[in-house]
Design a protein around this motif. Structure first.
Motif, PDB file in Angstrom:
ATOM      1  N   ALA A 165       0.838  -1.327   0.043  1.00 60.21           N
ATOM      2  CA  ALA A 165      -0.081   0.302   0.159  1.00 60.21           C
ATOM      3  C   ALA A 165       1.026   1.276   0.073  1.00 60.21           C
ATOM      4  O   ALA A 165       0.481   2.178  -0.720  1.00 60.21           O
ATOM      5  CB  ALA A 165      -0.935  -0.014   1.223  1.00 60.21           C
ATOM      6  N   ASN A 181       2.381   1.878  -3.191  1.00 61.16           N
ATOM      7  CA  ASN A 181       1.281   2.486  -4.258  1.00 61.16           C
ATOM      8  C   ASN A 181       0.771   3.859  -3.845  1.00 61.16           C
ATOM      9  O   ASN A 181       0.015   4.330  -4.330  1.00 61.16           O
ATOM     10  CB  ASN A 181       0.131   1.416  -4.366  1.00 61.16           C
ATOM     11  CG  ASN A 181       0.875   0.163  -5.498  1.00 61.16           C
ATOM     12  OD1 ASN A 181       1.432   0.377  -6.357  1.00 61.16           O
ATOM     13  ND2 ASN A 181       0.687  -0.906  -4.715  1.00 61.16           N
ATOM     14  N   LYS A 182       1.368   4.076  -2.729  1.00 60.15           N
ATOM     15  CA  LYS A 182       0.932   5.504  -2.196  1.00 60.15           C
ATOM     16  C   LYS A 182      -0.619   5.592  -1.811  1.00 60.15           C
ATOM     17  O   LYS A 182      -1.066   6.456  -1.709  1.00 60.15           O
ATOM     18  CB  LYS A 182       1.024   6.848  -3.205  1.00 60.15           C
ATOM     19  CG  LYS A 182       2.591   7.008  -3.280  1.00 60.15           C
ATOM     20  CD  LYS A 182       2.842   8.318  -4.365  1.00 60.15           C
ATOM     21  CE  LYS A 182       4.405   8.303  -4.585  1.00 60.15           C
ATOM     22  NZ  LYS A 182       4.663   9.415  -5.452  1.00 60.15           N
ATOM     23  N   SER A 183      -0.992   4.448  -1.327  1.00 62.37           N
ATOM     24  CA  SER A 183      -2.403   4.329  -0.826  1.00 62.37           C
ATOM     25  C   SER A 183      -2.395   4.290   0.617  1.00 62.37           C
ATOM     26  O   SER A 183      -2.306   3.371   1.574  1.00 62.37           O
ATOM     27  CB  SER A 183      -3.040   2.737  -1.318  1.00 62.37           C
ATOM     28  OG  SER A 183      -3.006   2.641  -2.653  1.00 62.37           O
ATOM     29  N   TRP A 184      -2.058   5.402   1.327  1.00 63.53           N
ATOM     30  CA  TRP A 184      -1.745   5.830   2.517  1.00 63.53           C
ATOM     31  C   TRP A 184      -2.889   5.445   3.510  1.00 63.53           C
ATOM     32  O   TRP A 184      -2.675   5.147   4.802  1.00 63.53           O
ATOM     33  CB  TRP A 184      -1.742   7.261   2.982  1.00 63.53           C
ATOM     34  CG  TRP A 184      -0.415   7.825   1.820  1.00 63.53           C
ATOM     35  CD1 TRP A 184      -0.387   8.689   0.900  1.00 63.53           C
ATOM     36  CD2 TRP A 184       0.990   7.270   1.798  1.00 63.53           C
ATOM     37  NE1 TRP A 184       0.671   8.679   0.426  1.00 63.53           N
ATOM     38  CE2 TRP A 184       1.682   7.835   0.705  1.00 63.53           C
ATOM     39  CE3 TRP A 184       1.617   6.291   2.463  1.00 63.53           C
ATOM     40  CZ2 TRP A 184       2.833   7.672   0.354  1.00 63.53           C
ATOM     41  CZ3 TRP A 184       2.986   5.816   2.290  1.00 63.53           C
ATOM     42  CH2 TRP A 184       3.638   6.569   1.084  1.00 63.53           C
ATOM     43  N   ASP A 185      -4.249   5.474   3.249  1.00 64.45           N
ATOM     44  CA  ASP A 185      -5.323   5.069   4.056  1.00 64.45           C
ATOM     45  C   ASP A 185      -5.323   3.638   4.338  1.00 64.45           C
ATOM     46  O   ASP A 185      -5.317   3.034   5.260  1.00 64.45           O
ATOM     47  CB  ASP A 185      -6.872   5.314   3.539  1.00 64.45           C
ATOM     48  CG  ASP A 185      -6.947   6.702   3.464  1.00 64.45           C
ATOM     49  OD1 ASP A 185      -6.696   7.163   4.622  1.00 64.45           O
ATOM     50  OD2 ASP A 185      -7.939   7.342   2.893  1.00 64.45           O
ATOM     51  N   LYS A 186      -5.032   2.641   3.185  1.00 67.68           N
ATOM     52  CA  LYS A 186      -4.627   1.418   3.490  1.00 67.68           C
ATOM     53  C   LYS A 186      -3.368   1.059   4.180  1.00 67.68           C
ATOM     54  O   LYS A 186      -3.390   0.236   5.314  1.00 67.68           O
ATOM     55  CB  LYS A 186      -4.564   0.467   1.960  1.00 67.68           C
ATOM     56  CG  LYS A 186      -6.100   0.638   1.372  1.00 67.68           C
ATOM     57  CD  LYS A 186      -5.685  -0.375  -0.036  1.00 67.68           C
ATOM     58  CE  LYS A 186      -7.187  -0.245  -0.568  1.00 67.68           C
ATOM     59  NZ  LYS A 186      -6.766  -1.204  -1.910  1.00 67.68           N
ATOM     60  N   SER A 198       3.434   6.620   7.270  1.00 63.59           N
ATOM     61  CA  SER A 198       2.216   6.388   6.520  1.00 63.59           C
ATOM     62  C   SER A 198       1.214   7.471   7.059  1.00 63.59           C
ATOM     63  O   SER A 198       0.361   8.247   6.181  1.00 63.59           O
ATOM     64  CB  SER A 198       1.718   5.067   6.484  1.00 63.59           C
ATOM     65  OG  SER A 198       1.221   4.422   7.719  1.00 63.59           O
ATOM     66  N   LYS A 223      -0.320  10.489   4.862  1.00 64.32           N
ATOM     67  CA  LYS A 223      -1.885  10.632   4.616  1.00 64.32           C
ATOM     68  C   LYS A 223      -2.125  12.120   4.841  1.00 64.32           C
ATOM     69  O   LYS A 223      -3.072  12.629   4.249  1.00 64.32           O
ATOM     70  CB  LYS A 223      -2.629  10.002   5.646  1.00 64.32           C
ATOM     71  CG  LYS A 223      -3.991   9.993   5.689  1.00 64.32           C
ATOM     72  CD  LYS A 223      -4.778   9.207   6.641  1.00 64.32           C
ATOM     73  CE  LYS A 223      -6.102   9.532   6.964  1.00 64.32           C
ATOM     74  NZ  LYS A 223      -7.068   9.405   5.966  1.00 64.32           N
ATOM     75  N   GLU A 250      -2.725  14.620   2.238  1.00 64.90           N
ATOM     76  CA  GLU A 250      -3.722  14.285   1.212  1.00 64.90           C
ATOM     77  C   GLU A 250      -5.157  15.026   1.655  1.00 64.90           C
ATOM     78  O   GLU A 250      -6.076  15.015   0.923  1.00 64.90           O
ATOM     79  CB  GLU A 250      -3.723  13.048   0.686  1.00 64.90           C
ATOM     80  CG  GLU A 250      -2.470  12.574   0.099  1.00 64.90           C
ATOM     81  CD  GLU A 250      -2.641  10.951  -0.317  1.00 64.90           C
ATOM     82  OE1 GLU A 250      -3.771  10.450   0.046  1.00 64.90           O
ATOM     83  OE2 GLU A 250      -1.839  10.591  -1.145  1.00 64.90           O
TER      84      GLU A 250
END
Length: 231
Positions: free
Chosen positions: A59, A62-67, A92, A96, A99
């Protein structure tokens, strides 16, 4: 707010972050397969540490910080004695914060700070968490907790753990406050002690970007190349 928080997580600066290391080790074609394997593992073993960390790293990659926050947050619960999980969670969470709007970002600062502090509490030699806290105290305005003295405090701690990191971090603090000659002296000390390419590059960047001395920048990089040329 982005200017305040952009360097909270030391994914550049003077030490590689876990996410940057993950980028080096993840084969893009294998990533999807790993993700599916980890997700299958969690269906039958929801507290599996390896799967949770793997999914958190993917995560982050892939810069999917919530995950990432979700997986690392779960890891803190499953294995509360592991310092690096708090460090990754804080990192992380910091990313987040970039964003979301500035009010939500301000609300995250306490958790970010406490996560890095917890990492140090659990692992007294945790270098990256100290780097992260240095950035936190440098970038935040004093009204919301920024403090040069606290940044120096963590830099001094680094000096006792890793002389090179200590000199580099103090040089970074001096550079941040435009005390370039002092920063130069600390970076030179780091070169004398460690001689790493990163130390040379850091000094070269100071010369080129802050001291308007491109000739010195070229010279210092040539010195590194000469010392590391295999005859």
């Amino acid at each position: 707010m982005k200017g305040i928080l952009i360097l909270l997580f030391p994914m550049l600066l003077l030490a590689q972050s876990n996410f940057e290391k993950a980028k080096e080790s993840f084969d893009i074609e294998k990533q999807e397969r790993f993700q599916k394997q980890y997700e299958l593992i969690l269906k039958t073993d929801p507290d599996n540490v390896k799967a949770l960390e793997g999914l958190g790293d993917i995560a982050g990659f892939n810069k999917s910080w919530d995950k990432a926050v979700q997986y690392y947050g779960k890891l803190k619960t499953v294995k509360p004695s592991e310092a690096n999980f708090y460090y990754k969670y804080g990192g992380s969470l910091g990313m987040k914060a970039l964003e979301v709007n500035k009010f939500r970002a301000l609300g995250l600062i306490g958790d970010i700070k406490s996560s890095f502090e917890k990492a140090i509490q659990l692992d007294s030699r945790h270098i990256d968490a100290r780097w992260a806290l240095i950035e936190l105290y440098l970038k935040l305005p004093s009204i919301v907790g920024g403090s040069e003295s606290k940044a120096i405090e963590y830099s001094n701690q680094l000096l006792t753990l890793s002389i090179v990191d200590g000199y580099l971090s103090r040089g970074h603090i001096e550079e941040y406050y435009d005390r370039f000659k002092s920063a130069e002296n600390y970076y030179k000390k780091a070169i004398t002690v460690g001689g790493s390419k990163h130390s040379y590059q850091t000094l070269a960047n100071l010369y080129k970007n802050k001291m308007d001395a491109p000739d010195k920048a070229r010279t210092i990089l040539e010195q590194y190349k000469e010392k590391n040329t295999v005859n």
